[in-house]
Design a protein around this motif. Structure first.
Motif, PDB file in Angstrom:
ATOM      1  N   ARG A 179       0.788  -1.231   0.000  1.00  0.00           N
ATOM      2  CA  ARG A 179       0.000   0.000   0.000  1.00  0.00           C
ATOM      3  C   ARG A 179       0.821   1.281   0.000  1.00  0.00           C
ATOM      4  N   ALA A 180       0.172   2.337  -0.481  1.00  0.00           N
ATOM      5  CA  ALA A 180       0.702   3.700  -0.314  1.00  0.00           C
ATOM      6  C   ALA A 180      -0.309   4.479   0.514  1.00  0.00           C
ATOM      7  N   ARG A 221      -5.403   6.588   2.638  1.00  0.00           N
ATOM      8  CA  ARG A 221      -4.855   5.492   1.834  1.00  0.00           C
ATOM      9  C   ARG A 221      -4.986   5.876   0.368  1.00  0.00           C
ATOM     10  N   VAL A 222      -3.892   5.745  -0.374  1.00  0.00           N
ATOM     11  CA  VAL A 222      -3.893   6.131  -1.791  1.00  0.00           C
ATOM     12  C   VAL A 222      -4.292   4.949  -2.671  1.00  0.00           C
ATOM     13  N   THR A 223      -3.801   3.774  -2.345  1.00  0.00           N
ATOM     14  CA  THR A 223      -3.975   2.622  -3.232  1.00  0.00           C
ATOM     15  C   THR A 223      -5.120   1.711  -2.779  1.00  0.00           C
ATOM     16  N   LEU A 252       4.722  10.574   3.032  1.00  0.00           N
ATOM     17  CA  LEU A 252       4.269   9.405   2.270  1.00  0.00           C
ATOM     18  C   LEU A 252       4.747   8.128   2.945  1.00  0.00           C
ATOM     19  N   LEU A 253       3.901   7.120   2.920  1.00  0.00           N
ATOM     20  CA  LEU A 253       4.296   5.806   3.439  1.00  0.00           C
ATOM     21  C   LEU A 253       4.010   4.744   2.384  1.00  0.00           C
ATOM     22  N   LEU A 254       4.999   3.933   2.074  1.00  0.00           N
ATOM     23  CA  LEU A 254       4.772   2.722   1.275  1.00  0.00           C
ATOM     24  C   LEU A 254       5.025   1.554   2.219  1.00  0.00           C
ATOM     25  N   THR A 311       7.984  -4.258   5.511  1.00  0.00           N
ATOM     26  CA  THR A 311       8.862  -3.314   4.844  1.00  0.00           C
ATOM     27  C   THR A 311       8.149  -1.974   4.699  1.00  0.00           C
ATOM     28  N   VAL A 312       8.850  -0.901   5.033  1.00  0.00           N
ATOM     29  CA  VAL A 312       8.242   0.420   4.900  1.00  0.00           C
ATOM     30  C   VAL A 312       9.237   1.424   4.315  1.00  0.00           C
ATOM     31  N   VAL A 313       8.693   2.354   3.562  1.00  0.00           N
ATOM     32  CA  VAL A 313       9.457   3.522   3.111  1.00  0.00           C
ATOM     33  C   VAL A 313       8.683   4.739   3.594  1.00  0.00           C
ATOM     34  N   VAL A 314       9.377   5.685   4.184  1.00  0.00           N
ATOM     35  CA  VAL A 314       8.745   6.930   4.630  1.00  0.00           C
ATOM     36  C   VAL A 314       9.432   8.083   3.902  1.00  0.00           C
ATOM     37  N   VAL A 315       8.637   8.949   3.297  1.00  0.00           N
ATOM     38  CA  VAL A 315       9.192  10.066   2.530  1.00  0.00           C
ATOM     39  C   VAL A 315       8.553  11.373   3.020  1.00  0.00           C
ATOM     40  N   ASP A 316       9.394  12.322   3.374  1.00  0.00           N
ATOM     41  CA  ASP A 316       8.887  13.647   3.764  1.00  0.00           C
ATOM     42  C   ASP A 316       9.086  14.631   2.628  1.00  0.00           C
TER      43      ASP A 316
END
Ligand code: MG
Length: 360
Positions: A239-240, A250-252, A306-308, A353-358
């Motif tokens: 998810r994003a 939630r985007v996706t 953003l979170l993936l 697994t996570v990616v965090v983007v500011d």
């Protein structure tokens, strides 16, 4: 006393003051190799310089003298790991305390210097961090993650026996190669299609890899609209999410059986998280020669986050807990690590697994 050094010489060469050396000797650390019985002068051997360097480094890491003495008698890698973990914990609690102060005083979150990468030109500044963990039940991590050059992606491989790892890695490599070639929204969509073909072909070519597959959720700042638009593609049930003004969105949409039941009103979000069939996907990479990704467009503004993530996160902790973790004032790497830790504490039944983007 050929290779003996006076305390002054030893101090100069080791960088430890004479006063420190006397106090260490009292704790059984760097005990002089010889003491002149008549003058009381202390002498050190040149061989002790190596130990002195270790002591200096461990003091720099603020390890207590007593712990250094016992460590040097029996040096173990686990002890160093333990010290490192306690630094992480201490930093986390200090950062959390400052974030609480900020919140109580109503101060805005400060931009956090992190492994940021400035693309230059008109690209907005982004700061990111990622974390992945095998969890507490699985023995291998089949998830893959990529966070660099304004392309962020997670993939949750499946197939077991090492096949999932191949599928998720091939998908992300292929997606990246395609996107670098054409850094647009269409380029990202085509990259996702190409990633599917690559996984499918590998599985067709190698009997040992038959049956492997993977999810793919990716987000990228694209050149279409002067690098201000975030293109998002999704296949499967990773998810994003985006945190906008403290609100999680939630985007996706998941390509899973339970998501269809939720959309049909036959199942609540909460029940979906524990539904026995929650891992059955209606779309994935590697299942057929062609697959169509869903695509979304987001225009992030300063302060958005953003979170993936793979399903190992949101099947363990609910969206309220995810939002709570994302509201933490720490930088993306710390937040990413904190999310993985929360999933593990809640059970850690899957790779996470996570990616965090500011956007700063
Ligand atoms: Mg998973």
């Amino acid at each position: 006393m050929d290779d003996m050094l006076s305390i002054g010489e030893f101090s100069a060469q080791s960088g430890l003051s004479a006063k420190m050396l006397r106090s260490y000797a009292g704790s059984g650390l760097l005990v002089p190799a010889a003491v002149d019985p008549s003058s009381g002068y202390r002498y050190y051997s040149t061989a002790q310089l190596r130990e002195a360097r270790l002591v200096a480094l461990l003091r720099q890491a603020r390890v207590p003298v007593a712990e250094i003495a016992s460590f040097l008698r029996d040096p173990k890698p686990e002890t160093v790991d333990l010290w490192e973990r306690s630094i992480d914990l201490e930093l986390r609690s200090r950062r959390q305390a400052l974030a609480d102060v900020r919140e109580r005083l109503g101060f805005a979150r400060m931009p956090v210097a992190a492994p940021a990468r400035d693309g230059g030109g008109h690209m907005p500044h982004v700061v990111w961090g990622s974390a992945t963990g095998v969890g507490r039940v699985r023995t291998s991590n089949e998830d893959a993650v990529r966070a660099a050059n304004h392309l962020f992606a997670v993939a949750d491989g499946m197939g077991g026996g090492g096949r999932g790892e191949v599928a998720s890695a091939v998908a992300l490599e292929t997606l990246n190669a395609g996107f670098v070639h054409e850094p647009t929204h269409d380029g990202l969509i085509e990259g996702a299609r190409e990633a599917n073909r690559a996984v499918w072909r590998r599985a067709e070519d190698d009997a040992a890899l038959a049956g492997m597959g993977t999810t793919l959720t990716a987000a990228a700042l694209v050149s279409d609209d002067d690098w201000r638009t975030l293109a998002v593609v999704n296949i499967g049930d990773s998810r994003a999410y985006i945190l906008e003004e403290g609100q999680l969105r939630r985007v996706t949409r998941d390509h899973s059986v339970v998501e269809e039941l939720v959309l049909a009103g036959a199942l609540t979000e909460d029940k979906a998280r524990t539904h026995p069939q929650r891992s059955i996907l209606t779309r994935a990479l590697g299942v057929g020669p062609e697959v169509e990704p869903d695509s979304y467009r987001v225009t992030p503004t300063e302060g958005d986050r953003l979170l993936l993530c793979t399903d190992g996160l949101f099947n363990e902790i609910d969206e309220e807990a995810i939002a709570d973790a994302l509201r933490w004032g720490a930088g993306p790497p710390e937040v990413a690590e904190d999310l993985v830790r929360r999933a593990n504490e809640a059970g850690g039944r899957d790779n996470v697994t996570v990616v965090v983007v500011d956007f700063v």
